[in-house]
Design an enzyme around this catalytic site. Structure first.
Site, PDB file in Angstrom:
ATOM      1  N   THR A   1       2.219  -7.869 -61.574  1.00 23.49           N
ATOM      2  CA  THR A   1       1.192  -7.874 -60.524  1.00 23.49           C
ATOM      3  C   THR A   1       1.805  -8.280 -59.183  1.00 23.49           C
ATOM      4  O   THR A   1       1.387  -7.782 -58.140  1.00 23.49           O
ATOM      5  CB  THR A   1       0.031  -8.828 -60.885  1.00 23.49           C
ATOM      6  OG1 THR A   1       0.561 -10.119 -61.205  1.00 23.49           O
ATOM      7  CG2 THR A   1      -0.773  -8.306 -62.056  1.00 23.49           C
TER       8      THR A   1
ATOM      9  N   VAL B   1       2.095 -14.134 -52.946  1.00 23.66           N
ATOM     10  CA  VAL B   1       2.797 -12.900 -52.588  1.00 23.66           C
ATOM     11  C   VAL B   1       1.888 -11.847 -51.965  1.00 23.66           C
ATOM     12  O   VAL B   1       2.293 -10.709 -51.780  1.00 23.66           O
ATOM     13  CB  VAL B   1       3.517 -12.291 -53.822  1.00 23.66           C
ATOM     14  CG1 VAL B   1       4.695 -13.157 -54.236  1.00 23.66           C
ATOM     15  CG2 VAL B   1       2.560 -12.086 -54.979  1.00 23.66           C
ATOM     16  N   GLY B   2       0.654 -12.212 -51.626  1.00 22.05           N
ATOM     17  CA  GLY B   2      -0.293 -11.222 -51.099  1.00 22.05           C
ATOM     18  C   GLY B   2       0.107 -10.656 -49.751  1.00 22.05           C
ATOM     19  O   GLY B   2      -0.241  -9.528 -49.421  1.00 22.05           O
ATOM     20  N   GLU B   3       0.805 -11.454 -48.965  1.00 26.37           N
ATOM     21  CA  GLU B   3       1.048 -11.028 -47.587  1.00 26.37           C
ATOM     22  C   GLU B   3       2.509 -10.840 -47.202  1.00 26.37           C
ATOM     23  O   GLU B   3       2.823 -10.055 -46.317  1.00 26.37           O
ATOM     24  CB  GLU B   3       0.350 -12.034 -46.652  1.00 26.37           C
ATOM     25  CG  GLU B   3      -1.157 -11.839 -46.742  1.00 26.37           C
ATOM     26  CD  GLU B   3      -2.010 -12.975 -46.205  1.00 26.37           C
ATOM     27  OE1 GLU B   3      -1.882 -14.093 -46.728  1.00 26.37           O
ATOM     28  OE2 GLU B   3      -2.791 -12.730 -45.286  1.00 26.37           O
TER      29      GLU B   3
HETATM   30 MO1  MOS Z   1      -6.072 -12.189 -46.093  1.00 26.52          MO
HETATM   31  S1  MOS Z   1      -6.044 -11.373 -44.209  1.00 26.52           S
HETATM   32  O1  MOS Z   1      -6.098 -13.831 -45.707  1.00 26.52           O
HETATM   33  O2  MOS Z   1      -7.409 -11.608 -46.897  1.00 26.52           O
END
Ligand code: MOS
Length: 754
Positions: A636, A705-707
């Site tokens: 993921t 790791v989302g950003e």
């Molecule tokens: Mo993110 S822009 O903090 O959903």
């Protein structure tokens, strides 16, 4: 310790529900007697509604009501009641509040009918007479009216300067300066915003698309004067959001308003066009000037950014601060200003600010490297920051050098010719570029509940959300690991205000925040079970040393002798306990936060091929090497980085919401004219997670790791385009016309000078 689930590529636990269509999104909830709403949007950008004629719409059989500012009353007068947890400073927009129009596309009426089609048709019969006023939506034309960005929004930190950058710049031998422009972008998740609101026996139940059920509960409670306990927000699945769901959107207000007034269930959704009417990544212009001595030591960094916001709120994001932290440099001057325009307030979009700032700074670093005739990667390593100079603190961990090394190796960076326009394949000019990225590793206070049943099944819940990032899966892994259960015996639930409170799902902080709470609550359950094991007569560990017990696959055993064991189920039976329930809170360690800077990092390497005659840019290869602490699930996590890279390619080459300044409206408000990459645009993407051990950042050692995956991509591509063509396009997206035009201008300039 050998781990069973953490760090393993576990497939999404919600995958089956999603691919089989049993996963329900906010618009999928149907109830008896439901009404449908359709929102009418303002056709002017600024002014006043002189009249609003709803009679033709109301005359239709099946139309129940048209809500406008003229017939909505009882709402709070003070705008502070409309503040939500992600609101910037200023006065939030109040739907249907008065006759004023403050932006194009503003919701001005809500038609409620027995069917969606009827509501939509009725909306076309509403006649509004406007009195228009002068407006302006052009950032560049209004730079003279800029003001200092105020503090007050979650996560925002004022930039800090140091030394005397002006003087150092004057004195330096090698220097560059450039201006970088970014167009607006809209989030455009697949799932449109939609709300189903049900008012029954004094209780409100709302199915909403959101990144924070608690934020919506708080907002609705405040706006409609309801007790929070009477407002339940449910959001089990979100079809993408990217930040657009951090703030309650206006369809939520609309659906609740209608449900309360009409005392019937109401569903209100936005159209794709209306998805362009509530916030975007702002247009910015940035000026960067850097200087260095002959050996490549950075002498000064000047970075200023101007960003658009609405007239009513000061949207802020961190654009320039990263430039003061990324490299060693004693003289840094940073500035961040806003310009108020007649538009809706921008809203966070994946890696808000960092994406924008890194593109400018990393392009500037590349430009200065060419001035120095240094390899751009060596130039970065020369100025590598071991400590956070801005705050004068060490990093809790920083394996960026490993990112550079492993990324460069995988990419084959050493085979690069330094000269621009020196690599080609027929009429395809080949360019290689590199850029660096950093993002905060936040942790927010979070709560989680554990319920262990006599059948050995564990249910963990927390009111967080999963916008496609994999929250369901990683929380299940953490719980199974922490309590030594088989993963099939663990269920994680989220997205309901009846569950323990969690922060907004954003800022890449959910893995660390909710993950720590899940780990914490499982440890509490483990303590109870341990106590039970040593206190229950008949247990193999009766009166044993509790430190000698281990938990694995639903069994408690002696660490030294696994043949001595008991299943959790049998132990609970023996103790006569039917279930164990625990709720606990986890939050950041304030002492560590004071002593250290927590950042994730990445190095991005990109290859482009540019058609010499047509200026068409293709990204043929990207290597993104990431240092983000412990990777809970490489499958993921990789998907998160892949998504970030794809979006970075989109931002660099394709994506822009074009404002028509004559009308103050985004023109390409649909998915045919808002360009995003298709499969054919995406080629090789390699994701590397480098080893990064961090015992300080949080109990799990994770950074999120989302950003981090999107941040360096546009810079790396822009630098690759320069390497391929010798043309420096500082204005995103890098479209073929810009490449050709600048090449032409450069040629003419050479001719004039020659
Ligand atoms: Mo993110 S822009 O903090 O959903």
């Amino acid at each position: 310790m050998k781990t069973q689930y953490i760090g393993k590529p576990v497939s999404r636990v919600d995958g089956l529900a999603k691919v089989t269509g049993t996963a329900k999104y906010s618009a999928d909830f149907k109830v008896e007697g439901m009404l449908y709403g359709y929102i009418v949007s303002s056709s002017i950008a600024k002014g006043k509604m002189m009249s609003i004629d709803t009679s033709q719409a109301m005359a239709l059989k099946g139309v129940l009501q048209v809500f406008t500012h003229e017939n909505v009353s009882g709402l709070p007068w003070f705008s502070i009641k409309y503040k939500d947890m992600d609101a910037p400073t200023g006065s939030p927009f109040r739907p249907l509040h008065d006759d004023k129009i403050v932006y194009s596309g503003q919701p001005v009426a809500l038609v409620i009918a027995e069917t969606f089609e009827l509501a939509r048709y009725a909306s076309s019969l509403i006649e509004i007479a406007y009195q228009e006023e002068d407006f302006t939506t052009d950032l560049i034309k209004n730079l003279g009216k800029s003001y200092k960005a105020p503090s007050g929004k979650i996560g925002f930190v004022q930039p800090k300067s140091r030394g005397d950058a002006e003087d150092a710049y004057e004195q330096a031998e090698f220097k560059m300066s450039g201006s970088y422009e970014h167009g607006a972008e809209h989030h455009n998740p697949m799932e449109l915003f939609s709300t189903t609101a049900i008012w029954e026996n004094g209780k409100l139940t709302v199915y909403d698309k959101t990144q924070g059920v608690s934020n919506c509960q708080f907002y609705i409670g405040n706006v409609f004067g309801l007790a929070y306990k009477d407002v339940r927000i449910i959001s089990p699945y979100v079809g993408g959001a990217f930040g657009s769901g951090l703030r309650p959107q206006y369809q939520l207000f609309m659906a609740v308003l209608a449900a309360l007034e009409l005392k019937r269930p109401v569903k209100v959704g936005l159209t794709r066009q209306q998805m362009f009417t509530f916030g975007h990544r702002p247009v910015t212009t940035q000026n960067v000037a850097l200087s260095a001595s002959a050996d490549g030591t950075l002498e000064s960094i000047k970075h200023e950014a101007f960003s658009e916001t609405s007239r009513f709120e000061n949207y802020t994001e961190i654009i320039v601060n990263w430039s003061g932290t990324m490299y060693n440099c004693d003289h840094v001057k940073l500035k961040y200003d806003l310009v108020g325009l007649d538009m809706y307030t921008p809203v966070d979009m994946r890696a808000p600010g960092a994406v924008t700032g890194a593109h400018a700074m990393e392009s500037a670093m590349d430009e200065l490297a060419y001035e120095l005739k240094m390899d751009p990667l060596i130039f970065r390593l020369k100025n590598y920051a071991d400590e956070d100079q801005t705050e004068g603190k060490p990093f809790s961990s920083k394996e960026l050098i490993a990112c550079y090394r492993e990324g460069a190796e995988k990419f084959g960076w050493t085979k690069r010719n330094v000269e621009p326009r020196s690599m080609r394949e027929g009429n395809q000019l080949i360019g290689w570029g590199v850029a660096t990225a950093a993002w905060d590793a936040f942790q927010m206070p979070s709560r989680a509940k554990a319920l262990l049943s006599i059948d050995g099944k564990l249910e963990i819940s927390s009111g967080t959300s999963d916008i496609g990032t994999g929250t369901y899966t990683i929380m299940t892994q953490i719980a199974a690991e922490s309590l030594g259960l088989k993963i099939e015996d663990v269920t994680f639930k989220l997205g309901d205000t009846n569950m323990p409170i969690a922060p907004l799902e954003g800022g890449s902080w959910t893995a660390a925040s909710v993950g720590s709470a899940v780990k914490g609550v499982c440890e509490d359950v483990k303590k109870k079970l341990t106590k039970m094991a040593v206190k229950t007569d008949g247990s193999p560990f009766y009166r044993a040393d509790k430190h000698d017990l281990s938990f694995d696959s639903g069994y408690i055993s002696d660490v030294n002798d696994s043949s001595s064991n008991i299943s959790i189920v049998n132990l609970m039976r023996l103790a006569g306990v039917n279930s164990i329930e625990e709720t606990s809170t986890s939050g950041p360690n304030p002492l560590n936060k004071m002593k250290y800077t927590f950042n994730s990092h990445a190095a991005v390497f990109a290859e482009v091929k540019v058609d010499e005659d047509l200026g068409i840019v293709r990204v043929t290869r990207v290597v993104c090497a990431v240092a983000a602490g412990k990777i809970l699930n490489p499958k993921t996590a990789r998907s998160q980085i892949l998504g970030g890279v794809v979006w970075g390619i989109s931002k660099a080459l394709e994506e822009e919401s074009k404002m028509d300044h004559q009308y103050g409206r985004f023109m390409n408000h649909n998915l045919s004219e808002y360009h995003v990459p298709v499969n054919k645009d995406i080629n090789d993407i390699e994701v590397i997670f480098v080893e990064e051990k961090d015992d300080i950042v949080n109990p799990l050692g994770v950074k999120g790791v989302g950003e981090i995956g999107i941040i360096g991509v546009a810079g790396a591509i822009a630098n690759a385009v320069f390497h391929a063509t010798g043309v420096r396009v500082r204005n995103l997206p890098i479209t073929m016309d810009k490449v050709l035009q600048i090449a032409e201008d450069d040629k003419n300039q050479v001719a004039v000078q020659g």
